[in-house]
Design a protein around this motif. Structure first.
Motif, PDB file in Angstrom:
ATOM      1  N   ARG A 356      -1.856 -26.658  11.884  1.00 41.43           N
ATOM      2  CA  ARG A 356      -1.356 -25.634  12.817  1.00 41.43           C
ATOM      3  C   ARG A 356      -0.785 -24.443  12.052  1.00 41.43           C
ATOM      4  NH1 ARG A 356       1.600 -28.477  18.005  1.00 41.43           N
ATOM      5  NH2 ARG A 356      -0.227 -29.647  18.745  1.00 41.43           N
ATOM      6  N   PRO A 357      -0.863 -23.256  12.629  1.00 44.32           N
ATOM      7  CA  PRO A 357      -0.238 -22.096  11.988  1.00 44.32           C
ATOM      8  C   PRO A 357       1.249 -22.345  11.745  1.00 44.32           C
ATOM      9  CG  PRO A 357      -1.656 -21.406  13.793  1.00 44.32           C
ATOM     10  CD  PRO A 357      -1.575 -22.898  13.873  1.00 44.32           C
ATOM     11  N   GLY A 358       1.762 -21.750  10.664  1.00 47.26           N
ATOM     12  CA  GLY A 358       3.167 -21.903  10.337  1.00 47.26           C
ATOM     13  C   GLY A 358       4.074 -21.460  11.471  1.00 47.26           C
ATOM     14  N   LEU A 359       5.211 -22.124  11.595  1.00 43.25           N
ATOM     15  CA  LEU A 359       6.151 -21.805  12.662  1.00 43.25           C
ATOM     16  C   LEU A 359       6.771 -20.415  12.459  1.00 43.25           C
ATOM     17  CD1 LEU A 359       8.093 -25.159  13.127  1.00 43.25           C
ATOM     18  CD2 LEU A 359       6.254 -24.232  14.549  1.00 43.25           C
ATOM     19  N   PRO A 360       7.135 -19.759  13.543  1.00 44.24           N
ATOM     20  CA  PRO A 360       7.819 -18.466  13.421  1.00 44.24           C
ATOM     21  C   PRO A 360       9.073 -18.588  12.559  1.00 44.24           C
ATOM     22  CG  PRO A 360       7.188 -18.872  15.697  1.00 44.24           C
ATOM     23  CD  PRO A 360       6.915 -20.141  14.955  1.00 44.24           C
ATOM     24  N   ASP A 361       9.320 -17.591  11.751  1.00 41.64           N
ATOM     25  CA  ASP A 361      10.492 -17.495  10.887  1.00 41.64           C
ATOM     26  C   ASP A 361      10.441 -18.451   9.696  1.00 41.64           C
ATOM     27  OD1 ASP A 361      12.789 -16.014  10.371  1.00 41.64           O
ATOM     28  OD2 ASP A 361      14.098 -17.577  11.157  1.00 41.64           O
ATOM     29  N   SER A 362       9.341 -19.168   9.531  1.00 45.69           N
ATOM     30  CA  SER A 362       9.198 -20.054   8.369  1.00 45.69           C
ATOM     31  C   SER A 362       8.726 -19.246   7.160  1.00 45.69           C
ATOM     32  CB  SER A 362       8.183 -21.157   8.668  1.00 45.69           C
ATOM     33  OG  SER A 362       6.884 -20.591   8.863  1.00 45.69           O
ATOM     34  N   TYR A 363       8.848 -19.834   5.975  1.00 43.78           N
ATOM     35  CA  TYR A 363       8.277 -19.191   4.793  1.00 43.78           C
ATOM     36  C   TYR A 363       6.771 -18.989   4.972  1.00 43.78           C
ATOM     37  CZ  TYR A 363      12.527 -19.624   1.975  1.00 43.78           C
ATOM     38  OH  TYR A 363      13.795 -19.490   1.478  1.00 43.78           O
ATOM     39  N   GLU A 364       6.111 -19.953   5.614  1.00 45.39           N
ATOM     40  CA  GLU A 364       4.664 -19.833   5.816  1.00 45.39           C
ATOM     41  C   GLU A 364       4.326 -18.592   6.643  1.00 45.39           C
ATOM     42  OE1 GLU A 364       5.601 -23.811   4.486  1.00 45.39           O
ATOM     43  OE2 GLU A 364       6.413 -22.650   6.153  1.00 45.39           O
ATOM     44  N   GLN A 365       5.130 -18.331   7.688  1.00 40.73           N
ATOM     45  CA  GLN A 365       4.895 -17.152   8.520  1.00 40.73           C
ATOM     46  C   GLN A 365       5.168 -15.866   7.733  1.00 40.73           C
ATOM     47  OE1 GLN A 365       3.978 -16.849  12.085  1.00 40.73           O
ATOM     48  NE2 GLN A 365       3.597 -14.823  11.196  1.00 40.73           N
ATOM     49  N   VAL A 366       6.233 -15.851   6.953  1.00 43.44           N
ATOM     50  CA  VAL A 366       6.555 -14.674   6.140  1.00 43.44           C
ATOM     51  C   VAL A 366       5.402 -14.344   5.201  1.00 43.44           C
ATOM     52  CG1 VAL A 366       8.030 -13.845   4.257  1.00 43.44           C
ATOM     53  CG2 VAL A 366       9.059 -14.925   6.270  1.00 43.44           C
ATOM     54  N   PHE A 367       4.877 -15.358   4.530  1.00 40.74           N
ATOM     55  CA  PHE A 367       3.799 -15.121   3.570  1.00 40.74           C
ATOM     56  C   PHE A 367       2.498 -14.758   4.274  1.00 40.74           C
ATOM     57  CE2 PHE A 367       6.167 -18.401   0.791  1.00 40.74           C
ATOM     58  CZ  PHE A 367       7.077 -17.435   0.407  1.00 40.74           C
ATOM     59  N   HIS A 368       2.245 -15.366   5.425  1.00 38.72           N
ATOM     60  CA  HIS A 368       1.050 -15.023   6.211  1.00 38.72           C
ATOM     61  C   HIS A 368       1.029 -13.539   6.542  1.00 38.72           C
ATOM     62  CE1 HIS A 368      -1.950 -15.123   9.412  1.00 38.72           C
ATOM     63  NE2 HIS A 368      -1.045 -14.617  10.245  1.00 38.72           N
ATOM     64  N   ASP A 369       2.172 -13.002   6.911  1.00 38.09           N
ATOM     65  CA  ASP A 369       2.261 -11.587   7.264  1.00 38.09           C
ATOM     66  C   ASP A 369       2.237 -10.675   6.037  1.00 38.09           C
ATOM     67  OD1 ASP A 369       2.396 -12.257   9.930  1.00 38.09           O
ATOM     68  OD2 ASP A 369       4.590 -12.151  10.027  1.00 38.09           O
ATOM     69  N   ALA A 370       2.451 -11.254   4.849  1.00 35.94           N
ATOM     70  CA  ALA A 370       2.525 -10.443   3.626  1.00 35.94           C
ATOM     71  C   ALA A 370       1.182 -10.316   2.910  1.00 35.94           C
ATOM     72  CB  ALA A 370       3.552 -11.036   2.665  1.00 35.94           C
ATOM     73  N   GLY A 371       0.287 -11.280   3.077  1.00 35.59           N
ATOM     74  CA  GLY A 371      -1.002 -11.187   2.384  1.00 35.59           C
ATOM     75  C   GLY A 371      -1.683 -12.529   2.293  1.00 35.59           C
ATOM     76  N   PRO A 372      -3.013 -12.537   2.094  1.00 34.97           N
ATOM     77  CA  PRO A 372      -3.764 -13.799   2.129  1.00 34.97           C
ATOM     78  C   PRO A 372      -3.600 -14.677   0.891  1.00 34.97           C
ATOM     79  CG  PRO A 372      -5.232 -11.963   1.675  1.00 34.97           C
ATOM     80  CD  PRO A 372      -3.898 -11.357   1.996  1.00 34.97           C
TER      81      PRO A 372
END
Length: 454
Positions: A356-372
C-alpha cells in the motif's frame, strides 16, 4: 526516547520540498553510490538494511553496493541475518572449498520458513558473483566470505558441534552428546523447550550448553593443532555453533517472558557474532577486516532513535554505533509502494502482495513527494538533519505483511537522522523472486479496485 508532537500534513509538504533540494537524485548508474563508498573508506562496518524481507530492489542494490566495497575497498565479506551453519555452507562454496557445485546447491541449507529470504534470484546472483570474484583473485589474496549472524539453528548447530568433535576429540564428542541430550524430549521445535521451562515443567538446559561452550573455548589451542584434516576455519565454525546453542537456549526461554527480552537476546547475539567474526578475520590476516552487514532496517537502524527504545528494545545498529562510533556506517532503505514477497502468517506460503502507498505524514510519503530515487546524507547534511529530525511514522515489513492492519502492524515512529547515516529511497519497488515459486506467488494479488480499476 521522548517523542515530541508529530508534524502536520502542511509541514510534511514543506519537508518534501527541502528534501527535493538537498537529496542526491539517483539515475540508476553505478556512480549513484559513490557517497556511500567514500564514507565506507573510514568505516570498519557498513550495515545495509532493508524495509522488507521481500523486495527485489533492496536485495539487488545492497548487493551492488557490497560488490563495490569488496572490489574497491577490500572488504572481507558480508555477514547476513541468516543462520550460522547455513550461511557457512555458502561461505565454503564462495571460497572454493569442496562440496557444492554451484550457488543453488550452496544455498540448499535455507529450507525452513522463510526460505525466500536467502533462496531468491538476487542472492543467487550475488553468491555466484562472489565465487567468481574469489576465483580470480591473485595467489595469496584472502577470498571474501559469506557469514550468518542469527540464532535460529539450535539443533543444526548442535549437530555441527558433534560432527566436528567426532573428528578432533571423540571423548569430548561423547561429553557433548550427553549435555545436548538435555533437549531430546522436547522434539525438533525449540519453542516447546522454552514453553516447558517458562512454565516450570522442566529444568533449563543452560548449565549444559554453557559448559559445552566453555569446553570448546578451553580446547581451542589443542583442537587447532589437530584439525589439519578439516577446512581452515573448522574450529572457529564449531565454536561459534556452540556459542549459538548457548544463546539460542537463552532466547527460547526469553520468548515467553516478552518480546523485548527475546529481541534483545537475539540482537546481542548478532552483535557478538559480528565482533567475534571480525576479530577472527583480523587475526587470520594480521590486519584489517572490514565487513558488510545485511539485515532488516529494524535490526540495523539505531533503535535508540525509534519507538523500540520505549519498549525496552535495543538492536545491532545501536550496539554497533555505541561500540564503534563513526566506524559503523548505517544505511537504510525505504519504499512508497509496489509489490513484496511475504506471507500472511508465520509459516505460510510465499505470496506476491501489493504494498500500500505510504501513510500520510510518514517518511515514505515525504520521500514520495520529493522524488522517485533519492540518497539522503543524514550524517553531515545539517539541513536534512534539521528538517527530518522530528519523529515520523516509518514502515517496516518483515516476512509477514498484513495490509489491512498496516498502521498497527507495520509502522512505528523514528527520528531518521539519529537512526541512519544514509537513507536510500526507491519509490516503486517489486517483489523478490523466490527460487521456489508457489502458485500463489505466480498469481500475485489483485488490486483492491479489481475489476473496475476505480
Amino acid at each position: 526516547m521522548a517523542m515530541p508532537r508529530t508534524r502536520t500534513l502542511s509541514d510534511a509538504a514543506h519537508v518534501s520540498r527541502i528534501v527535493t533540494q538537498e537529496a542526491r537524485h539517483l539515475s540508476g548508474e553505478g556512480h549513484d553510490f559513490d557517497p556511500i563508498v567514500e564514507r565506507a573508506r573510514d568505516a570498519r562496518y557498513v550495515l545495509i538494511g532493508e524495509a522488507s524481507h521481500g523486495t527485489h530492489d533492496f536485495y539487488h542494490l545492497r548487493g551492488e553496493i557490497t560488490k563495490r566495497l569488496i572490489r574497491e575497498l577490500g572488504f572481507a565479506g558480508v555477514a547476513v541475518e541468516a543462520d550460522w551453519p547455513d550461511a557457512f555452507r555458502v561461505n565454503r562454496f564462495v571460497r572454493g572449498s569442496p562440496g557444492d557445485h554451484d550457488a543453488d546447491e550452496a544455498l540448499g541449507g535455507f529450507r525452513r520458513f522463510p526460505q525466500w529470504m536467502w533462496r531468491n534470484v538476487d542472492v543467487l546472483d550475488f553468491v555466484g558473483w562472489l565465487r567468481a570474484h574469489n576465483d580470480h583473485l591473485p595467489a595469496g589474496a584472502r577470498p571474501a566470505g559469506f557469514y550468518g549472524l542469527d540464532l535460529y539453528s539450535m539443533h543444526a548447530s548442535m549437530a555441527a558441534v558433534l560432527e566436528y568433535l567426532d573428528v578432533v576429540d571423540p571423548e569430548a564428542a561423547r561429553r557433548a552428546r550427553h549435555r545436548y541430550a538435555c533437549f531430546d524430549h522436547f522434539g525438533d521445535d525449540p519453542q516447546e523447550y522454552g514453553f516447558a521451562v517458562s512454565r516450570g515443567m522442566s529444568e533449563p538446559c543452560e548449565p549444559e550448553v554453557v559448559a559445552q561452550l566453555v569446553d570448546m573455548q578451553r580446547g581451542a589451542a589443542a583442537y587447532a593443532e589437530r584439525d589439519g584434516r578439516l577446512p581452515p576455519d573448522a574450529h572457529f565454525f564449531a565454536q561459534q555453533n556452540a556459542r549459538l546453542v548457548a544463546n539460542a537456549e537463552q532466547y527460547y526461554r526469553a520468548m515467553f517472558r516478552g518480546r523485548a527480552d527475546s529481541w534483545n537476546v537475539r540482537d546481542r547475539h548478532m552483535f557478538e557474532t559480528l565482533r567475534l567474526l571480525s576479530d577472527h578475520l583480523r587475526a587470520e590476516t594480521g590486519g584489517g577486516a572490514k565487513l558488510v552487514v545485511w539485515a532488516h532496517n529494524s535490526h540495523l537502524g539505531n533503535a535508540a532513535a525509534t519507538e523500540m527504545s520505549e519498549m525496552g528494545e535495543l538492536n545491532l545498529g545501536q550496539l554497533a554505533r555505541q561500540e564503534f562510533g563513526r566506524e559503523a556506517l548505517l544505511v537504510g532503505f525505504s519504499t512508497y509502494t509496489g509489490t513484496v514477497t511475504a506471507a500472511h502468517d508465520w509459516g505460510g506460503q510465499a505470496e506476491r502482495m501489493m504494498v500500500r502507498p505510504g501513510l500520510p505524514d510518514s517518511y515514505e510519503q515525504v520521500f514520495h513527494d520529493a522524488g522517485p530515487r533519492l540518497l539522503l546524507d543524514l550524517r553531515d547534511n545539517g539541513v536534512l538533519r534539521d528538517v527530518l529530525d522530528e519523529p515520523r511514522l516509518q514502515r517496516a515489513i518483515g516476512v509477514i505483511y498484513r495490509p489491512r492492519t498496516e498502521r498497527l502492524s507495520h509502522y512505528f515512529r523514528a527520528r531518521l537522522p539519529e537512526q541512519f547515516d544514509v537513507m536510500l529511497h526507491y519509490d516503486t519497488t517489486r517483489a523478490v523472486e523466490p527460487l521456489e515459486r508457489t502458485g500463489a506467488w505466480e498469481k500475485g494479488e489483485l488490486p483492491e479496485t479489481y475489476p473496475s480499476a476505480l
